[in-house]
Design a protein around this motif. Sequence first.
Motif, short mmCIF file in Angstrom:
data_model
loop_
_atom_site.label_atom_id
_atom_site.label_comp_id
_atom_site.label_asym_id
_atom_site.label_seq_id
_atom_site.Cartn_x
_atom_site.Cartn_y
_atom_site.Cartn_z
N MET A 1 34.36 40.53 49.53
CA MET A 1 34.24 41.99 49.50
C MET A 1 35.62 42.61 49.37
O MET A 1 36.62 41.96 49.40
CB MET A 1 33.56 42.48 50.79
CG MET A 1 32.12 42.12 50.79
SD MET A 1 31.15 43.30 49.89
CE MET A 1 30.90 44.49 51.16
N LEU A 2 35.60 43.89 49.32
CA LEU A 2 36.80 44.56 48.84
C LEU A 2 37.54 45.30 49.92
O LEU A 2 36.94 45.95 50.74
CB LEU A 2 36.34 45.58 47.81
CG LEU A 2 35.45 44.96 46.76
CD1 LEU A 2 34.54 45.98 46.16
CD2 LEU A 2 36.30 44.33 45.72
N TYR A 227 38.46 41.75 33.96
CA TYR A 227 39.92 41.88 34.16
C TYR A 227 40.60 41.81 32.80
O TYR A 227 40.44 40.82 32.07
CB TYR A 227 40.46 40.74 35.02
CG TYR A 227 39.84 40.60 36.39
CD1 TYR A 227 40.45 41.14 37.52
CD2 TYR A 227 38.63 39.92 36.56
CE1 TYR A 227 39.89 40.99 38.79
CE2 TYR A 227 38.06 39.77 37.81
CZ TYR A 227 38.69 40.31 38.92
OH TYR A 227 38.13 40.16 40.17
N TYR A 241 44.17 42.12 40.92
CA TYR A 241 43.45 42.36 42.18
C TYR A 241 44.29 41.64 43.24
O TYR A 241 44.36 40.42 43.27
CB TYR A 241 42.04 41.78 42.08
CG TYR A 241 41.08 42.16 43.18
CD1 TYR A 241 41.49 42.33 44.50
CD2 TYR A 241 39.73 42.34 42.91
CE1 TYR A 241 40.60 42.67 45.49
CE2 TYR A 241 38.83 42.69 43.90
CZ TYR A 241 39.27 42.85 45.18
OH TYR A 241 38.37 43.18 46.17
N HIS A 244 44.04 39.38 49.25
CA HIS A 244 43.16 39.90 50.30
C HIS A 244 42.30 38.77 50.85
O HIS A 244 42.15 37.72 50.23
CB HIS A 244 42.25 41.00 49.73
CG HIS A 244 41.29 40.50 48.69
ND1 HIS A 244 41.68 40.20 47.40
CD2 HIS A 244 39.97 40.19 48.76
CE1 HIS A 244 40.64 39.76 46.72
NE2 HIS A 244 39.59 39.74 47.52
N ASP A 246 38.29 38.22 52.12
CA ASP A 246 37.01 38.90 52.01
C ASP A 246 36.49 39.26 53.40
O ASP A 246 36.79 38.57 54.37
CB ASP A 246 36.01 38.02 51.26
CG ASP A 246 36.35 37.90 49.78
OD1 ASP A 246 37.24 38.63 49.31
OD2 ASP A 246 35.73 37.07 49.10
N VAL A 253 32.34 32.23 43.86
CA VAL A 253 32.94 32.81 42.66
C VAL A 253 32.64 31.94 41.45
O VAL A 253 32.95 30.75 41.43
CB VAL A 253 34.48 32.92 42.81
CG1 VAL A 253 35.08 33.60 41.57
CG2 VAL A 253 34.86 33.68 44.08
N HIS A 301 43.38 35.46 48.79
CA HIS A 301 43.25 35.11 47.37
C HIS A 301 43.51 36.36 46.55
O HIS A 301 43.54 37.47 47.08
CB HIS A 301 41.87 34.52 47.09
CG HIS A 301 40.73 35.41 47.50
ND1 HIS A 301 40.34 35.57 48.82
CD2 HIS A 301 39.90 36.20 46.78
CE1 HIS A 301 39.34 36.41 48.89
NE2 HIS A 301 39.04 36.82 47.66
N ILE A 303 43.69 37.90 42.09
CA ILE A 303 43.46 37.62 40.68
C ILE A 303 44.71 37.99 39.91
O ILE A 303 45.16 39.14 39.95
CB ILE A 303 42.27 38.44 40.12
CG1 ILE A 303 41.01 38.23 40.96
CG2 ILE A 303 42.03 38.09 38.65
CD1 ILE A 303 40.50 36.81 41.01
N ARG A 311 39.10 38.48 31.24
CA ARG A 311 38.46 37.55 32.16
C ARG A 311 37.19 38.19 32.75
O ARG A 311 37.20 39.37 33.11
CB ARG A 311 39.42 37.20 33.30
CG ARG A 311 38.81 36.35 34.40
CD ARG A 311 39.86 35.98 35.44
NE ARG A 311 39.32 35.09 36.44
CZ ARG A 311 38.75 35.48 37.57
NH1 ARG A 311 38.63 36.76 37.84
NH2 ARG A 311 38.30 34.60 38.45
N SER A 313 34.09 37.46 35.76
CA SER A 313 33.66 36.62 36.88
C SER A 313 32.39 37.21 37.47
O SER A 313 32.08 38.38 37.26
CB SER A 313 34.74 36.55 37.96
OG SER A 313 34.86 37.80 38.61
N VAL A 315 30.57 37.13 41.38
CA VAL A 315 30.74 36.68 42.76
C VAL A 315 29.49 37.04 43.56
O VAL A 315 29.00 38.17 43.48
CB VAL A 315 31.97 37.36 43.43
CG1 VAL A 315 32.20 36.77 44.83
CG2 VAL A 315 33.22 37.21 42.58
N PHE A 317 28.43 37.48 47.31
CA PHE A 317 28.91 37.57 48.70
C PHE A 317 27.71 37.53 49.63
O PHE A 317 26.70 38.18 49.36
CB PHE A 317 29.60 38.92 48.94
CG PHE A 317 30.79 39.18 48.07
CD1 PHE A 317 32.06 38.73 48.42
CD2 PHE A 317 30.67 39.93 46.90
CE1 PHE A 317 33.16 38.99 47.63
CE2 PHE A 317 31.77 40.20 46.10
CZ PHE A 317 33.02 39.73 46.47
O1 LIG Z 1 36.84 37.93 40.33
C1 LIG Z 1 37.10 37.00 41.07
O2 LIG Z 1 37.26 35.86 40.65
C2 LIG Z 1 37.20 37.21 42.57
C3 LIG Z 1 37.34 38.65 42.97
C4 LIG Z 1 37.48 38.85 44.44
O3 LIG Z 1 38.28 38.20 45.08
C5 LIG Z 1 36.63 39.83 45.13
O4 LIG Z 1 35.89 40.57 44.44
O5 LIG Z 1 36.68 39.89 46.37
#
Ligand SMILES: O=C(O)CCC(=O)C(=O)O
Length: 372
Positions: A1-2, A227, A241, A244, A246, A253, A301, A303, A311, A313, A315, A317
């Motif tokens: 999460m963010l 991205y 990104y 951070h 989560d 992921v 982690h 990005i 890119r 992705s 995810v 959660f």
């Molecule tokens: O896009 C990703 O590979 C991970 C993004 C991420 O770390 C997140 O959304 O918390």
Amino acid sequence: MLFFFRRYGIFPFHTHAESTVAAHVATNPIAELDHLTSFESSTETDREAASEEPTTMGAAELPRIDFTGVDASAPGTGRWDAVRAQVMDALATFGWFDAHYPALAPAQREALFDGAVRQLFALPADTKRRNTYGPGKPFHGYLGDLPDFDAYESLAIIDGQKPDEIQAFAELMFPGADNAVFCETVHGAAAQMAELEGTVRRMVMEGLGVADTQSEPMWHLFRVSEYGAPTADEKEREVRYGSHQDTSSLSLVCQHEVEGLEMQARDGRWILVRPSPASLVVMAGNALRAWSNDRVHAPFHRISMGGEATRYSAVLFSNPGGSMVRAPDELVDDAGGHPRRFREYNYDEFVRFCLSEEGGRHEDKLKVYCGV
Ligand SMILES: O=C(O)CCC(=O)C(=O)O
Ligand SMILES: [Fe+2]
């Protein structure tokens, strides 16, 4: 999460420069991982001074776990116990692992990203902004044009592994259109990811010896992100990104072809996890760290983007369903060296703390927020 935003200074390591010295992360008995790259970065000052290019290496000691033959519907059978031991080891040591998971087939991933996700991000911004769950859930839907999140956009479906939630999202994004293929594609991938999430969560609970935790309610968020590659006026490698942890329990992921996810080892080094068509990165967030009474590590982690390709992705959660997060009494043992590490906390309030100016000043937000 963010946990946004860098304007609040929330990201502790949002520097763009990394050292290129290849280095193995701490040793671990878990088997070989040939699509990982590691590069060293020790202090923020070093990183600022260092070159940006990661160095590829063999990475024979990084955490990879093969879930082939693990049957989610038959816990305890086949390779279950052996894999569970690897999961516990990896989450305690690294807080993450690369899961070889062919059940999410390469064709399904291709359909998800090339068929559904690209099409979503091509929609007009006003359409994407309809993906919102109201002011009470500010970071659960569309994110775009965020300060210090250059060339980053994402869309998210609450409980996006469930057909009805996907259908409702599709109707918002493509009103009046035939959404059947889109919904089937998203559901196919999200449900496979949710199955692995359930397996890992069950293994963690079994591994910690906590009984009857399957009944703990959880909710999920399925987020897809885009991205952009560095532009001509940017550096060769740009953090899109920032670093951070989560807030979730687990995050799975799925990277599509283009690399960018970097995991930070406990000693500060960053490990670039190359995408592979048959694997997912599974990592722990602060909710699992707190629930496990600090036995599970929640890795930082970020990005970072290089090259020329966009890119994508996805995810999944998992998040605690109850409002409060508390380590069960079985995991607290004063005499055995495991005193309670975190006070019980309200999940949503902790998320708000992470987003606040005060939260932004601290690297280890959970410890500051409710550490004992
Ligand atoms: O896009 C990703 O590979 C991970 C993004 C991420 O770390 C997140 O959304 O918390
Ligand atoms: Fe994250």
